[in-house]
Design a protein around this motif. Structure first.
Motif, short mmCIF file in Angstrom:
data_model
loop_
_atom_site.label_atom_id
_atom_site.label_comp_id
_atom_site.label_asym_id
_atom_site.label_seq_id
_atom_site.Cartn_x
_atom_site.Cartn_y
_atom_site.Cartn_z
N SER A 265 0.84 -1.20 0.00
CA SER A 265 0.00 0.00 0.00
C SER A 265 0.86 1.24 0.00
O SER A 265 2.09 1.17 0.12
CB SER A 265 -0.91 0.01 1.24
OG SER A 265 -0.17 0.35 2.39
N GLU A 266 0.22 2.39 -0.13
CA GLU A 266 0.93 3.66 -0.11
C GLU A 266 1.16 4.15 1.32
O GLU A 266 1.87 5.12 1.54
CB GLU A 266 0.13 4.72 -0.89
CG GLU A 266 -0.08 4.37 -2.35
CD GLU A 266 1.24 4.21 -3.09
OE1 GLU A 266 2.19 4.97 -2.79
OE2 GLU A 266 1.33 3.32 -3.95
N ARG A 276 -1.63 -4.01 1.62
CA ARG A 276 -3.06 -4.03 1.33
C ARG A 276 -3.61 -5.44 1.46
O ARG A 276 -4.79 -5.63 1.72
CB ARG A 276 -3.32 -3.51 -0.09
CG ARG A 276 -3.06 -2.04 -0.28
CD ARG A 276 -3.51 -1.56 -1.65
NE ARG A 276 -2.76 -2.19 -2.72
CZ ARG A 276 -3.26 -3.06 -3.59
NH1 ARG A 276 -4.53 -3.42 -3.50
NH2 ARG A 276 -2.52 -3.58 -4.54
N ASP A 289 -2.03 -3.10 7.50
CA ASP A 289 -0.70 -2.69 7.04
C ASP A 289 0.40 -3.62 7.52
O ASP A 289 1.49 -3.64 6.95
CB ASP A 289 -0.41 -1.26 7.51
CG ASP A 289 -1.28 -0.24 6.80
OD1 ASP A 289 -1.18 -0.14 5.56
OD2 ASP A 289 -2.08 0.44 7.47
#
Length: 755
Positions: A265-266, A276, A289
């Motif tokens: 994920s970002e 994710r 996360d």
């Protein structure tokens, strides 16, 4: 300024406080952003637990079964640990029955000391016969006698996943797991050492002779602060290398996949990147996360098929195993592999792993969309808070409470139907708490503003009617009527004995202070015992119990108050003696019965009081204390109402002025059980009264004379005086033992007994 304008003014302010509370709730939520406080997270978890119970048990994929080392298996095959050749037979039997893959929820970290090879090594130093030694050496080379190797061959004989455990505290050497999965990242710009996975420091592995399976995976499970398993890691990291869990590896082999894809994920945690989820082939599993999956539990223990290990060894369950994913684990309580889940505090650990595998196969693990939760929270706080404020300000507290309850219920039910049942977890504790806070603030503001308006009304009306009635009318304006209501109450009268003589011995100022102190003490006791002070009539006090507020124990409370007054009077006498003030005695009369209670008077001036024959009887009982030399007299109706709570002495049967029927009267002596001497004295007196009323005057005179010798009560003197009169002038034939006097004699020396 009219009352309506005042009321309108005060109804604006609560709305303002409601809006301010909503804005404060929004700002506070914005301040902690994605980092939810533990308290809110814990309450969200509790709500989710409740939703699991609402939903109940759901069907599994039908692809996962559990071979259970249960209490029955331990009873038949021996206590744990079993010799590993038994476990090897179990694994081989499962493979032979056509299982798709076998996962073992146990770590074989030490050699099997029950194996024959270990016993042979122990015997070797004890033998001297060369032939025997040679035979033992030959046997030691037989791999069938090394149960660890036997188990190793069994797990290598088919698709099997072994388990290991990460040490979270300290490294235990250079040992490292060797899973068979090919793990890759979906982002070419990311590295394994950047992932925010849970980190293991060391590892507890299977011994080499057992570790021959196609792959292995960790079985670490981390309960939340409440001790409940809700999320489990699918990947963990050690030395910057990610490792899959046993459940992931079992699912991967069951699906026939070679690798695992990690979706980055970002979200960043310092230098680390969050996840994710992961994919096993085409099966995507959402995670947080840190690589943890939120488990979609199928139900309480037993949601998956459990096959007893002993029966599997006998071939009973071959059909149930064929083409299934099989986990070998424990449900026996003595093996302590139990967890707490949203469904139960006792849940086998192997079924947790079975549930994870089933979630992966079905693709229905729970997911948590932070953006959805943030948007829903802002919408509910602002929309729900403002709507609740509007209802509370315009419709009043009762409707507001109902609307608030409906709003909270709709929020929870909407979350359940639109999110939970679609495998999406959205926390609603914060908006629920914000709406409760809005309700409390606006309700408090309403209360304060209405209190100000009531103070205005009270100040205006208090000059004309009593404050007690003002309070009643403010609470129930519909009672502003001259009409009363019939109600069963207890009426109380008290009066000071010889008040005229006492008052003449004081100056007006002394008398005022004296009476104020006395009446204040008596009034406080009445209110302490839930009574209503009706009025002061000179030195007399009138009170009622059971109105305006209902009181099921009105008679009991009235009698207790009477006892407390007599006790308090003793304390006051000691103080008055130091000031050379006169000694005070009071008489109290109490009666219970139906009266008319309400606001009585004229249209311009009225008072809240009671009326009726039962009021008059209470007043006359108070006066009767002078005749009988008592401090408290109650009627037979009050005596019946108080039951056995008080020990009472029967006094007489009288027919007072205005009453046709005779009434028995009593003197309450103590609350609870009396001592033996008092009980015997009262019993003897009541026997004497029975003889008196039966015209056995000589017998009655002897008993009462004996009582007066020991305890010279005025009551005994009264009866002796009456009996002597009847001995001189017998009563008529129709005499029924009832005192018919309308005026009670106060002086036994001057008043004739009469009939």
């Amino acid at each position: 300024m009219t009352l309506s304008r005042i009321s309108s003014f005060f109804r604006v302010s609560p709305g303002f406080f409601g809006v301010v509370t909503v804005l404060a709730a929004v700002l506070f939520y914005y301040s902690f952003g994605a980092h939810k406080p533990l308290l809110l997270a814990g309450m969200d978890n509790r709500i989710a637990d409740a939703m699991f119970h609402w939903r109940g048990r759901v069907a599994t994929s039908g692809q996962v079964v559990i071979v259970d080392i249960d209490d029955a298996s331990l009873a038949r095959l021996g206590q744990w640990p079993w010799p590993r050749n038994i476990i090897a037979r179990l694994v081989s039997r499962i493979h032979g029955a056509g299982a798709r893959v076998v996962g073992i929820d146990s770590v074989f970290a030490e050699p099997d000391r029950s194996a024959p090879r270990v016993s042979l090594q122990t015997l070797m130093p004890l033998l001297r016969d060369p032939g025997a030694i040679s035979e033992l050496e030959r046997l030691q080379k037989d791999e069938g006698l090394d149960y660890d190797m036997v188990l190793g061959r069994a797990v290598a004989g088919g698709p099997t996943v072994l388990s290991y455990v990460f040490n979270m505290v300290a490294d235990n050497g250079n040992a490292r797991p060797f899973p068979g999965a090919l793990i890759r990242l979906d982002s070419s710009g990311s590295r394994f050492d950047e992932l925010a996975l849970i980190r293991g420091r060391g590892v507890l592995l299977n011994i080499d002779s057992v570790a021959t399976a196609e792959t292995e995976g960790f079985i670490n499970v981390f309960p939340d602060p409440s001790g409940t398993v809700r999320r489990v890691p699918l990947l963990m990291e050690m030395d910057s290398v990610p490792y899959p869990s046993m459940a992931v590896e079992v699912a991967r082999l069951g699906l026939g996949e070679e690798g695992i894809t990690v979706h980055v994920s970002e979200q960043k945690f310092g230098e680390e990147k969050g996840l994710r989820g992961i994919s096993v082939g085409t099966h995507f599993i959402p995670t947080d996360d840190h690589g943890q999956m939120t488990v979609n539990f199928r139900g309480p223990m037993g949601s998956f098929p459990y096959l007893s290990a002993a029966e599997v060894l006998e071939g009973i369950h071959d059909a149930a195993i064929k083409d299934r994913i099989v986990l070998i684990g424990f449900s026996a309580a003595s093996l302590f592999d139990l967890r707490a889940t949203p469904f139960s505090s006792i849940f086998p650990g192997v079924e947790v792993h079975a549930t994870i595998i089933d979630n992966i196969l079905e693709g229905d693990a729970f997911r948590h969309d932070l953006l959805t939760e943030i948007g829903l929270t802002y919408s509910l706080v602002v929309g729900g808070g403002l709507l609740l404020t509007l209802v509370l300000v315009t419709a009043g507290p009762l409707t507001g409470a109902l609307a608030g309850g409906v709003l909270l219920a709709l929020t929870v039910l909407g979350n359940y139907y639109f999110f939970f049942l679609r495998q999406e977890l959205v926390g609603v504790t914060y908006p629920l708490g914000a709406m409760v806070l809005v309700f409390m603030v606006v309700t408090l503001a309403n209360y304060i503003s209405e209190g100000r308006a009531k103070s205005f009304v009270q100040g205006a009306l208090g000059r004309y009617v009593s404050p007690q009635v003002v309070e009643q009318l403010l609470r129930s304006p519909e009672k502003l009527s001259l009409a009363g209501e019939l109600k069963v109450l207890t009426i109380f009268f008290s009066d000071i004995r010889g008040f005229t003589t006492i008052s003449e011995a004081m100056t007006p100022d002394q008398l005022a202070q004296f009476m104020n102190q006395y009446l204040t003490a008596m009034s406080d006791i009445i209110m302490e015992y839930k009574g209503t002070l009706d009025k002061f009539i000179g030195d007399a006090v009138m009170a009622i119990w059971g109105a305006p507020l209902d009181d099921e124990e009105h008679a009991t409370h009235a009698v207790r108050a009477a006892f407390k007054m007599q006790d308090q009077l003793k304390v006051l006498r000691q103080e008055w003696a130091t000031r050379n003030l006169p000694v005070l005695e009071i008489g109290i009369g109490i009666n219970s019965g139906q009266v008319s209670v309400g606001n009585f008077g004229s249209k311009s001036r009225f008072d809240y009081t009671v009326m009726g024959d039962n009021v008059n009887l209470a007043s006359r009982l108070e006066s009767a204390n002078k005749v009988y030399g008592t401090g408290i007299i109650i009627s037979e109706f009050t005596r019946k109402a108080i039951g056995q709570r008080f020990f009472c002495r029967y006094l007489d049967k009288v027919r007072v002025k205005g009453k046709e029927e005779a009434v028995s009267i009593y003197e309450p002596l103590v609350e609870g059980e009396p001592d033996q001497a008092l009980r015997e004295e009262v019993t003897l007196f009541e026997q004497a009264v029975d003889a008196y009323q039966a015209r056995r005057f000589v017998e009655a005179l002897e008993m009462i004379t004996a009582l007066r010798t020991k305890n010279p009560l005025r009551l005994y003197s009264l009866y002796i005086y009456r009996i002597n009169g009847f001995l001189e002038n017998p009563p008529p034939a129709d005499w029924d033992g009832v005192e018919r006097r309308s005026q009670f004699p106060a002086d036994l020396d001057t008043k004739p007994p009469g009939v």
